[in-house]
Each structure stands twice: as C-alpha cells, then as structure tokens.
Design an enzyme around this catalytic site. Structure first.
Site, PDB file in Angstrom:
ATOM      1  N   ASN A 109      31.235  39.349  -3.104  1.00  0.00           N
ATOM      2  CA  ASN A 109      29.984  39.534  -3.858  1.00  0.00           C
ATOM      3  C   ASN A 109      29.330  38.211  -4.214  1.00  0.00           C
ATOM      4  OD1 ASN A 109      31.544  42.049  -4.147  1.00  0.00           O
ATOM      5  ND2 ASN A 109      29.875  42.659  -5.503  1.00  0.00           N
TER       6      ASN A 109
ATOM      7  N   TYR B 238      27.447  52.282   3.198  1.00  0.00           N
ATOM      8  CA  TYR B 238      27.057  50.881   3.411  1.00  0.00           C
ATOM      9  C   TYR B 238      28.124  50.137   4.203  1.00  0.00           C
ATOM     10  CZ  TYR B 238      26.769  45.874   2.381  1.00  0.00           C
ATOM     11  OH  TYR B 238      26.755  44.506   2.492  1.00  0.00           O
TER      12      TYR B 238
ATOM     13  N   THR C 274      30.197  41.566   5.278  1.00  0.00           N
ATOM     14  CA  THR C 274      30.754  41.728   3.937  1.00  0.00           C
ATOM     15  C   THR C 274      32.259  41.956   3.993  1.00  0.00           C
ATOM     16  OG1 THR C 274      30.808  43.318   2.112  1.00  0.00           O
ATOM     17  CG2 THR C 274      30.017  44.154   4.190  1.00  0.00           C
ATOM     18  N   ASP C 275      32.935  41.628   2.887  1.00  0.00           N
ATOM     19  CA  ASP C 275      34.374  41.938   2.799  1.00  0.00           C
ATOM     20  C   ASP C 275      34.604  43.439   2.615  1.00  0.00           C
ATOM     21  OD1 ASP C 275      33.413  42.164   0.193  1.00  0.00           O
ATOM     22  OD2 ASP C 275      35.057  41.041  -0.732  1.00  0.00           O
ATOM     23  N   GLU C 276      33.522  44.191   2.322  1.00  0.00           N
ATOM     24  CA  GLU C 276      33.702  45.626   2.052  1.00  0.00           C
ATOM     25  C   GLU C 276      34.140  46.396   3.303  1.00  0.00           C
ATOM     26  OE1 GLU C 276      30.663  47.307  -0.530  1.00  0.00           O
ATOM     27  OE2 GLU C 276      30.244  45.331  -1.379  1.00  0.00           O
TER      28      GLU C 276
ATOM     29  N   LYS D 285      28.084  48.467   8.024  1.00  0.00           N
ATOM     30  CA  LYS D 285      28.325  47.043   8.290  1.00  0.00           C
ATOM     31  C   LYS D 285      29.519  46.880   9.247  1.00  0.00           C
ATOM     32  CE  LYS D 285      26.521  43.873   6.870  1.00  0.00           C
ATOM     33  NZ  LYS D 285      25.304  43.130   7.311  1.00  0.00           N
TER      34      LYS D 285
END
Ligand code: NAD
Ligand code: TYD
Length: 356
Positions: A191, A162, A137-139, A166
């Site tokens: 997203n 989260y 994810t980009d998060e 990741k």
C-alpha cells in the site's frame, strides 16, 4: 543502465503514475520525454500534474487523453511518439469499487493490459532497447495470517475482483515475455500513501474526513494489517527496475512497515492534532467502527530483499515523516480534494453508500 527517449506512462493522471512522472522528470539521469496516456476516469485528474506542465512544457511532458482498451488510439500514440518504454499504471485500483462493480476492473485491468502488450509487440517487433514495465500489487499473493511474508515466488492467490484482475494482467505480461520475447519487468508493491492519493483510500479518506469533522469509518474491528510505503519511494523503485532490473523478472516493493488499521488511524489522529494545533481527542472521537468489507484480506506483508540486493533500493521516508508530509500536503491542497471529490466521484458515493 538502460536509457529511454520516450516513456509512455499509462494512468499518469492518477496517484502513483503522477508521482512517478514528477519524480523521474526531476532526475538528471533521465533526459527523455514522457507521454502520459490517461482516459481520466473519476480517479484521474490533470490538475495533479499542473506543476509538471508548467515546469517542463510540452517538450518533455505530453498528455494524451486515451483509453488503454482502444487499440487504434494506443497504436497512434506509439507511432506518433516512437515510444521505447511503457510504464503501465492505468487501472481501476480500489478494492471496494471492485466489489460493487467489477466490470471495469476486468475490461481495464485485463483487456487494457492485453491491448498495450499487443500494441508494444507489434510496434517493437523484436527491436532492441525496448521495455514494458507492469506496475502491480502485492494483493495478487492473497492474504497472510499473523506471520510470514510474500516473496516473488509466492503462488498467486488473489481474493478480490481487484486483485484477481491484477493477477490476470501479471500473467499476461509474463506470457508475452515467455512466448513472444517481449522485454518486460514487473513490480508488486504494497500500500502506497502520500500526496495526490484519491480520498477514497484509507489514509487520504481519514485525513479529509477528520479535517471536515466527519466520522472516520474503520472496517470491522480495525485489526486488518497493511504494509505502507511512501509513494516517492515506490516511484524510485520503478525507476531502478526500468533502468537496471533483469528482463522477465518481478520485484517486490514494500515499506517493511506493518500497521493494524486501527493503530494507523490513531497514529494519524496524533499527527493531525500536532499539525493543526488541535486536541488529539477531537479526532479520536470521530473513529467509527462500520460493517466489514466482504472477503476483507487479513494481512499483507512483503519481503523486498531482491530489489534491495540487486538494485540497491531502500525506503527513504520513515512512517512518521511520511504521515506528516502527507497531512501537510492535504492541508495545503484542500482545493485539490474539493475538485477531485466533485462530479462523478460524489455521484458514485451517493449511489452506493448514501452520504456517510
Ligand atoms: P489511481 O486509481 O489513483 O489511478 C489510476 C489512473 O488510471 C487514473 O488516472 C485513471 O484515470 C487511469 N485509468 C483508469 N482506467 C483507464 C483506462 N481504461 N485507460 C486509461 N487510463 C485509465 O491508481 P493508483 O493508486 O495510482 O495505482 C496505479 C497502479 O499501481 C495500478 O495499476 C495499481 O494496481 C498499482 N498499485 C497501487 C497501489 C496503491 O497502494 N495505490 C499499490 C500497488 C500497486
Ligand atoms: P484501502 O486504502 O482501500 O487499500 P487496500 O484495500 O487496497 O489495502 O484500505 C486499506 C485498509 O483500510 C484495508 O484493510 C481496508 C481498510 N479501510 C477501512 O477500514 N476504512 C475505509 O474507509 C477504507 C477505505 C479502508
């Protein structure tokens, strides 16, 4: 171009994994088979792949219920099916859940990834033609202010349980490549939205609640910004990376399609009104501002020039079209929504939120 005979997809009964399986089994360039390894948490539902089972039978699509934290089970599947590529989606994926109960995020996202890496390393043992692709994810890059973008070399700065889990798994994957020479690729995507998205995430939750005439809960003032990509475009990006991406590299994938949450929810109300022939006001009236998420990341935005330049990927579904396809899918698949919301999910929601 790399070709594979047997791809193990982990987490294929979830949102993106299921869309990926459907997408690549429909490609003429892919002649192999898929082994879908999924333990079926609240977020995984075999119902999501019934059409795939019917279309391809057990010759090209095999489902194995197993936990990625269970080394023996993973080893058995690697042996039995002679897996030559792993595309690793399985994860706990919802930020709100990671705030209320981070334990499974650490064991599945970190330990589960470790287990898969070790199984791959032992089974493949330096042989050619193997690949471990990690879906991330980009998060992991943290939170942006009102300007700027995440690049592949942006330093990691995860903020939620989260995204921290990741980020940890991304680091493990890179370390297994650097230290043991395991052939890996990674993708960090923004997203996703589209069919089979579990109705706890923003877009499907808003659609399901709007259709039921329930409040549309917008966190804080709705000013947080997300970049949205139609899920099939993500599936195609992963296909290109596993086929032609550079070993050891990460590729950012995004929609280049940023929206403040409140603007997105209003736009969704307009699409819902058009699709159902009801008044927009009927939906807009349901918007309710609720308490903000703790530590809510302000903005995500992706620079995805690398995958565009190197692999010729680009987004194919614009936002208006994608929202319309999504709303129509939920309208046509209310039974799916009922099914995935029953059981464990509704019990969890009641325990943590009451009925909202
Ligand atoms: P999802 O929650 O819809 O599906 C996750 C799947 O993994 C479920 O089928 C679940 O049963 C399975 N699973 C969970 N724990 C498992 C375990 N221990 N063993 C085996 N299976 C297990 O998630 P998603 O939205 O499809 O996300 C898939 C991947 O893509 C995740 O790794 C996520 O971090 C990443 N990602 C998601 C988004 C997004 O917008 N949803 C964006 C970028 C990256
Ligand atoms: P979400 O779909 O949970 O994805 P992520 O947190 O991984 O970006 O949430 C998207 C955005 O929508 C995020 O800024 C939080 C916000 N949000 C709401 O305002 N209300 C909701 O009920 C949910 C689930 C999310």
């Amino acid at each position: 171009m790399r070709t594979f005979t047997t791809i193990m997809v982990t987490g294929g009964a979830g949102f993106i994994g299921g869309n990926f399986i459907r997408h690549i089994l429909g490609k003429k360039e892919f002649e192999g088979r898929i082994v879908n390894v999924d333990v079926l948490t609240y977020a995984g539902n075999p119902l999501s792949l019934r059409d795939v089972e019917e279309a391809h039978g057990t010759k090209r699509y095999i489902f194995k219920r197993a936990d990625i934290r269970d080394r023996e089970a993973i080893d058995r599947i690697m042996d039995e099916y002679d897996v030559d590529c792993i595309v690793h989606f399985a994860a706990e994926s919802h930020v709100d859940r990671s705030i209320y109960g981070p334990g499974d995020f650490v064991t599945t996202n970190v330990n589960g990834t470790f287990t898969l890496l070790e199984s791959a390393r032992t089974h493949w043992n330096g042989k050619e033609g193997k690949l471990f692709h990690h879906v991330s994810t980009d998060e992991v890059y943290g939170s942006l202010g009102d300007t700027g973008y995440f690049f592949e070399d942006t330093p990691y700065d995860p903020k939620s349980p989260y995204s921290a889990s990741k980020a940890a798994s991304d680091h493990l994957v890179r370390a297994w490549n650097h230290t043991y020479g395991l052939p890996v690729t990674l993708s960090n995507c923004s997203n996703n939205y589209g069919p089979y998205h579990f109705p706890e995430k923003l877009i499907p939750l808003m659609i399901a609640n709007a259709l039921d005439g329930k409040p549309l809960p917008v966190y804080g003032k709705g000013e947080n910004v997300r970049d949205w990509l139609y899920v099939v475009d993500h599936a195609e990006a992963i296909w290109r990376i596993i086929s032609r991406g550079r070993i050891g590299e990460s590729y950012n994938v995004g929609g280049e399609n940023e929206w403040k949450n409140i603007e997105l929810v209003k736009r969704l109300c307009a699409v819902l009104a058009r699709t159902t022939n009801r008044s927009e006001d009927e939906f807009l009236r349901l918007i309710t501002f609720v308490q903000d998420r703790p530590g809510h990341d302000h903005r995500y935005a992706i620079n995805c020039d690398r995958i565009k330049k190197e692999l010729g990927w680009k987004q194919s579904v614009d936002f208006e079209k994608g929202l319309e396809l999504t709303v129509r899918w939920y309208l046509d698949n209310q039974a799916w929504v009922e099914e995935v919301r029953s059981g464990e999910y509704s019990r969890w929601i009641e325990k943590n939120y009451g009925s909202r």
